[in-house]
Design an enzyme around this catalytic site. Structure first.
Site, PDB file in Angstrom:
ATOM      1  N   LYS A  99     -17.713  26.744  15.105  1.00 39.79           N
ATOM      2  CA  LYS A  99     -18.687  26.059  15.954  1.00 39.79           C
ATOM      3  C   LYS A  99     -19.920  26.906  16.255  1.00 39.79           C
ATOM      4  CE  LYS A  99     -16.242  22.206  16.706  1.00 39.79           C
ATOM      5  NZ  LYS A  99     -16.726  20.892  16.264  1.00 39.79           N
ATOM      6  N   GLU A 121     -21.220  18.357  24.725  1.00 42.49           N
ATOM      7  CA  GLU A 121     -19.907  17.760  24.910  1.00 42.49           C
ATOM      8  C   GLU A 121     -18.882  18.711  24.304  1.00 42.49           C
ATOM      9  OE1 GLU A 121     -21.735  17.327  22.319  1.00 42.49           O
ATOM     10  OE2 GLU A 121     -20.301  17.557  20.683  1.00 42.49           O
ATOM     11  N   SER A 388     -10.882  26.905  10.153  1.00 40.60           N
ATOM     12  CA  SER A 388     -12.039  26.714  11.035  1.00 40.60           C
ATOM     13  C   SER A 388     -11.945  27.432  12.375  1.00 40.60           C
ATOM     14  CB  SER A 388     -12.273  25.221  11.266  1.00 40.60           C
ATOM     15  OG  SER A 388     -11.115  24.621  11.823  1.00 40.60           O
TER      16      SER A 388
HETATM   17  C1  LIG Z   1     -11.261  25.101  15.334  1.00 40.29           C
HETATM   18  C2  LIG Z   1     -11.805  23.729  15.158  1.00 40.29           C
HETATM   19  N1  LIG Z   1     -11.772  23.160  13.945  1.00 40.29           N
HETATM   20  C3  LIG Z   1     -12.228  21.915  13.743  1.00 40.29           C
HETATM   21  C4  LIG Z   1     -12.745  21.160  14.770  1.00 40.29           C
HETATM   22  C5  LIG Z   1     -13.180  19.758  14.472  1.00 40.29           C
HETATM   23  O1  LIG Z   1     -14.552  19.597  14.430  1.00 40.29           O
HETATM   24  P1  LIG Z   1     -15.298  19.351  13.067  1.00 40.29           P
HETATM   25  O2  LIG Z   1     -14.610  18.255  12.350  1.00 40.29           O
HETATM   26  O3  LIG Z   1     -16.684  18.987  13.497  1.00 40.29           O
HETATM   27  O4  LIG Z   1     -15.269  20.610  12.293  1.00 40.29           O
HETATM   28  C6  LIG Z   1     -12.820  21.720  16.050  1.00 40.29           C
HETATM   29  C7  LIG Z   1     -13.393  20.953  17.178  1.00 40.29           C
HETATM   30  O5  LIG Z   1     -13.327  21.282  18.318  1.00 40.29           O
HETATM   31  C8  LIG Z   1     -12.338  23.037  16.247  1.00 40.29           C
HETATM   32  O6  LIG Z   1     -12.368  23.603  17.456  1.00 40.29           O
END
Ligand SMILES: Cc1ncc(COP(=O)(O)O)c(C=O)c1O
Lengths: 411, 275
Positions: A99, A121, A388
């Site tokens: 993020k 948000e 992620s």
């Molecule tokens: C670690 C992590 N991965 C994925 C996401 C999902 O978001 P996005 O699909 O925008 O990557 C989030 C959302 O809070 C997150 O904290």
């Protein structure tokens, strides 16, 4: 490698009106149109200004800790049909997830536009924490909207945001989750456009957000592509990522869109199963409609009322998805599947035990997908997975799931 | 001349502004919303905006959010909205629907327009649809001869005001403030300026909404606008009472106060007394 932001992206999407095919666009009150035009202009101007790009890259290097490493997950691979699994370690970024990439970009843009306040948000709290962090770093006032259900299940992140100087406002309207936090942030934004930038946390919302957020996350794919080539001498056979709003997935997909031999897989939150009413799988279990200013797939009833999503992962618990994913789905360039709560938690445990990495539950969906894919593709395949985020925020949820007890140390 | 155009013409002849009142269908119940609308019309509301309750009303403040969530909890469907429109049309007042875009898109723009026409509705206000995204909607509303009302806002550029006015029919909705629906102690000074800017772009009537809650404010807006739109104040008038009968009474009293307000501009002496 972070220096050449635009290098290999001939991608014509979106068009000049912010549409990805029939998806995307702007479905917002007239009052917001001028602000979106202003933002669009400011973004384009900044993203072609070498000084802005240099500052973005400098912060990514010296503050986020980029480039993030690529980990060859050999013990995990054994459980994945022997396919080679490469983990793009966005969990090692400052604040613990991908993020921050988007937040650094938009926070710099906020200052460039002469605004002094950011609002955002958050669902899992990761985007809220990242926003609060960048606001502290750049001296911006910060207000975070978070559904009351999420403030309860992600209490640790609420405390982190407050420690960083942000004001967290629990949202009690509607289903009291991420979608309602977005509504509330939009309402705040429209009243304070002169001072405030809405720092949207994923590739959804009205144009230019889906494109802008994608660009700030493209660094993930740019790095991972180069790292994979360096390590293996070839491109991966498949790229896997979890999909909530879709930002980490778009970030890593972007660098491979023009490589027809690289399959792209997005894993949505299947909750208790896409055949039940309790899931968040918009692309595999939803239909086309308009939510939060953009046309995409969403969970809705026959009257177009949004249906509440469900996932064990707060960050994937969103009934919409970014419009570019809808486009990639319909054109067949990317494949989307769902992963249930149980599959995700199994993968969570597997990654902990095989690699010594506690993933975010969101990312555990991508791991589960990669294991599934590895068993289909076989031992000669290489799968690049976007890890992620890290799972510190999810320890209480996981302990609960696995029946562990956590003693409170404060009593 | 459409029913709505007749109402504007009649008001113009009386040198007063038109009073437009909003109430969500299904609030507090289907029958209850119809009773409230009937009371509003009996007490001087000229045109009724029947709200289509939507799960994500991002242009609405807390008062209307609460009302529509109650209406949705009651199980209000699009068919109930059409029933409410029918009952409204039966009072003789033109019935508009105010709906966010997704329920219309999901129902099918053509089908929605056909259903509204069949129910006796005269037009639709779409607060989150701008002319840029309105292609299929223009076709459907033309086909079924419905007025489509788009919004201008204080932030609208002259080019955007032109665009919105060209796409609109019936009247143009001037959002008085940069914000969401809700009552305010004073109507933003931006409203007057916006109406003046919009005048230059269209011969259509221009109605001001957002923030009007009493007769004095209505009189103030009626000085420069062709119509005054009131929503949250009606909902709060009902919400504040302990029982439905008192609620209906309060809504009727507010309608009467507002109806006197939109007539006050024709009587300068009264205006002086008020200030
Ligand atoms: C670690 C992590 N991965 C994925 C996401 C999902 O978001 P996005 O699909 O925008 O990557 C989030 C959302 O809070 C997150 O904290």
């Amino acid at each position: 490698m972070t220096e050449q932001v635009f290098a290999h992206r001939p991608d014509p999407q979106p068009d000049a009106t912010g549409h990805f095919g029939k998806f995307g666009g702007r479905f917002v009150p007239e009052a917001l149109m001028a602000a979106l035009d202003e933002l669009d202009g400011a973004f384009r101007d900044a993203w072609s200004d070498p000084e802005f790009i240099a500052e973005y890259n400098r912060l990514q290097r010296t503050y986020t800790g980029r480039p993030s490493p690529l980990t060859d997950a050999t013990r995990l691979a054994e459980a994945a049909g022997g396919a080679r699994i490469l983990l793009k370690r966005e969990d090692l970024n400052h604040t613990g997830s991908h993020k921050i990439n988007n937040v650094i970009g938009q926070a710099l843009l906020t200052k460039r536009m002469g605004k002094t306040r950011v609002i955002a948000e958050t669902g899992a709290g990761q985007h809220g924490v990242a926003t609060a962090t960048a606001a502290a770093l750049l001296g911006l006032e910060c207000v975070i909207y978070m559904g009351e259900v999420d403030t309860a299940r992600q209490a640790l992140n609420v405390a982190r945001m407050e420690l960083l100087g942000a004001t967290v406002i629990p949202v009690t309207a509607g289903s009291r989750t991420l979608k309602d936090a977005i509504n509330e942030a939009m309402r705040d934004w429209v009243t304070q456009l002169d001072t405030t930038h809405y720092l949207l946390g994923t590739v959804a919302g009205p144009a230019p957000f889906p494109e802008m957020v994608r660009e700030f996350h493209a660094v993930i794919g740019d790095e991972a592509r180069a790292q994979t080539l360096e390590l293996t001498g070839k491109l991966p056979d498949a790229v896997a990522a979890c999909v909530g709003g879709g930002s980490n997935a778009i970030g890593i997909f972007q660098a491979f869109l023009e490589d027809p031999d690289v399959a792209l897989y997005g894993y949505e939150a299947g909750g208790e199963g896409v055949h039940t009413p309790r899931h968040a799988a918009t692309l595999t279990g939803g239909s086309v409609g308009v939510l939060h200013g953009t046309r995409s797939y969403l969970l809705q009833d026959e009257d177009g009322q949004t249906i509440e999503s469900h996932s064990i992962s707060a960050g994937l618990d969103y009934p919409g998805v970014g419009p570019e994913h809808a486009f990639l789905r319909d054109t067949g360039r990317a494949t989307y599947e769902s992963v249930t709560d149980t599959e995700a938690m199994d993968a969570f445990a597997l990654l902990c035990r095989t690699e010594g990495i506690i993933p975010a539950i969101e990312s555990a969906h991508a791991i589960a997908g990669a294991v599934r894919l590895g068993n289909q593709l076989g031992p000669n395949a290489t799968i690049l997975v976007n890890l992620s985020g890290r799972g510190d925020k999810d320890v209480a949820t996981a302990a609960d799931w696995f029946g562990l007890t956590i003693e409170s140390s404060s009593e | 001349m459409s029913r709505m155009a007749e109402v504007f013409a009649a008001a113009r002849a009386e040198e007063r502004a038109v009073l437009i009142g909003y109430m969500p269908a299904g609030y507090p119940t289907l029958a209850g919303s119809i009773a409230l609308i009937e009371t509003m019309v009996e007490n001087g509301v000229d045109i009724v905006e029947v709200g289509l309750p939507y799960s994500d009303p991002l242009m609405d403040g807390p008062v209307i959010q609460l009302a529509v969530s109650k209406a949705l909890a009651e199980g209000t469907k699009i068919t109930d909205v059409m029933t409410t429109v029918e009952a409204t049309a039966a009072t003789g007042a033109p019935a508009l629907v105010m709906s966010y875009w997704n329920p219309i898109e999901r129902h099918g723009p053509e089908q929605f327009a056909a259903d509204l026409e069949a129910a006796g509705g005269t037009g639709i206000i779409t607060p989150d649809l701008t002319p840029e995204e309105a292609g299929p909607w223009m076709a459907a509303t033309d086909h079924h001869v419905l007025d489509r009302i788009f919004l201008v806002a204080p932030s609208s550029t002259p080019e955007r005001i032109q665009l919105v006015c060209r796409a609109s029919s019936g009247f143009v909705y001037a959002a008085s403030t940069m914000g969401v629906t809700g009552t305010r102690t004073s109507v933003s000074v931006k409203a007057h300026d916006l109406v003046e800017r919009t005048r230059g772009a269209t011969p259509l009537p221009i109605c001001v909404g957002l923030g009007v809650s009493n007769g004095a404010q209505a009189a103030e807006v009626a000085e420069y606008a062709d119509g005054v739109i009131v929503g949250s104040a009606f909902v709060s008038a009902f919400e504040k009472q302990d029982n439905a009968a008192d609620g209906v009474h309060a809504v009727g009293a507010l309608a009467a106060d507002l109806a006197a307000g939109v007539r006050a501009r024709a009587r300068p002496t009264e205006r002086l007394e008020m200030s």
